[in-house]
Structures are given as structure tokens and as C-alpha cells.
Design an enzyme around this catalytic site. Structure first.
Site, PDB file in Angstrom:
ATOM      1  N   HIS A  25       0.839  -1.199   0.000  1.00  0.00           N
ATOM      2  CA  HIS A  25       0.000   0.000   0.000  1.00  0.00           C
ATOM      3  C   HIS A  25       0.875   1.250   0.000  1.00  0.00           C
ATOM      4  O   HIS A  25       1.963   1.263   0.571  1.00  0.00           O
ATOM      5  CB  HIS A  25      -0.935   0.005   1.209  1.00  0.00           C
ATOM      6  CG  HIS A  25      -1.982  -1.038   1.137  1.00  0.00           C
ATOM      7  ND1 HIS A  25      -3.157  -0.864   0.450  1.00  0.00           N
ATOM      8  CD2 HIS A  25      -2.028  -2.298   1.638  1.00  0.00           C
ATOM      9  CE1 HIS A  25      -3.882  -1.956   0.539  1.00  0.00           C
ATOM     10  NE2 HIS A  25      -3.217  -2.848   1.258  1.00  0.00           N
ATOM     11  N   THR A  71      14.785  -7.159   0.839  1.00  0.00           N
ATOM     12  CA  THR A  71      14.186  -5.866   0.522  1.00  0.00           C
ATOM     13  C   THR A  71      14.832  -5.201  -0.686  1.00  0.00           C
ATOM     14  O   THR A  71      14.300  -4.239  -1.212  1.00  0.00           O
ATOM     15  CB  THR A  71      14.303  -4.908   1.722  1.00  0.00           C
ATOM     16  OG1 THR A  71      15.686  -4.702   2.013  1.00  0.00           O
ATOM     17  CG2 THR A  71      13.592  -5.459   2.944  1.00  0.00           C
TER      18      THR A  71
END
Length: 91
Positions: A25, A71
Site C-alpha cells: 500500500h 528488501t
């Protein structure tokens, strides 16, 4: 969750309970979903319980150790581990 697209090349090994996530998001507007593809290159090895986050490429012959949280891109012929995943050594 594969909304951003997942590419898995030949010879890849993926352990149990691995999460490959291609979306997140937006931090400013949580109603907006941001999608980025994940690419796992040839002969990579993803250890049990690893988490691969959006936009990451795992390089050819790379190893992601068990439980790692990836990541950022992983260079070819390297081993990464930890949270967040960091370079351990070249192979």
C-alpha cells in the site's frame, strides 16, 4: 500475492513457507496499491520461510538463507541472509 508479476527462471529451488510479495500500500494513501514485479533468476535457491518483497531481483545462482527478508536486489553468485537480508559471501 502476485499482482505485480512473478518470474521464476529454470532451476530455481524454493523452500517451504516462502512468501513472494509483489504489492504494498502507498504510505500517503493507503487505498492505493503499488505493484512491482519480482524476478528469481536461474538456479537461485530460496531457503525456508524467506520473504521476498516487491521489486526485488534474485540474481543467478544466488542463495537466500532461511528466514531472510529480502528488501533489495541480490547480486548473482552471492549468499544473503538476515532481516533485512545482507551480503554474507560470494560463491
Amino acid at each position: 500475492m502476485a499482482a505485480g508479476g512473478i518470474t521464476i527462471d529454470d532451476g530455481v529451488m524454493i523452500g517451504p513457507n516462502v512468501s513472494i510479495v509483489t504489492d504494498n500500500h502507498d504510505f500517503q494513501n493507503r487505498m492505493v496499491l503499488r505493484c512491482k514485479p519480482v524476478h528469481i533468476c536461474r538456479n537461485a535457491w530460496i531457503g525456508v520461510g524467506a520473504i521476498i518483497l516487491p521489486g526485488v531481483t534474485i540474481g543467478e545462482n544466488a542463495v537466500v538463507v532461511a528466514g531472510a527478508v529480502v528488501t533489495k536486489d541480490v547480486a548473482p553468485n552471492t549468499i544473503v541472509g538476515g532481516n533485512p537480508a545482507k551480503f554474507i559471501k560470494s560463491i
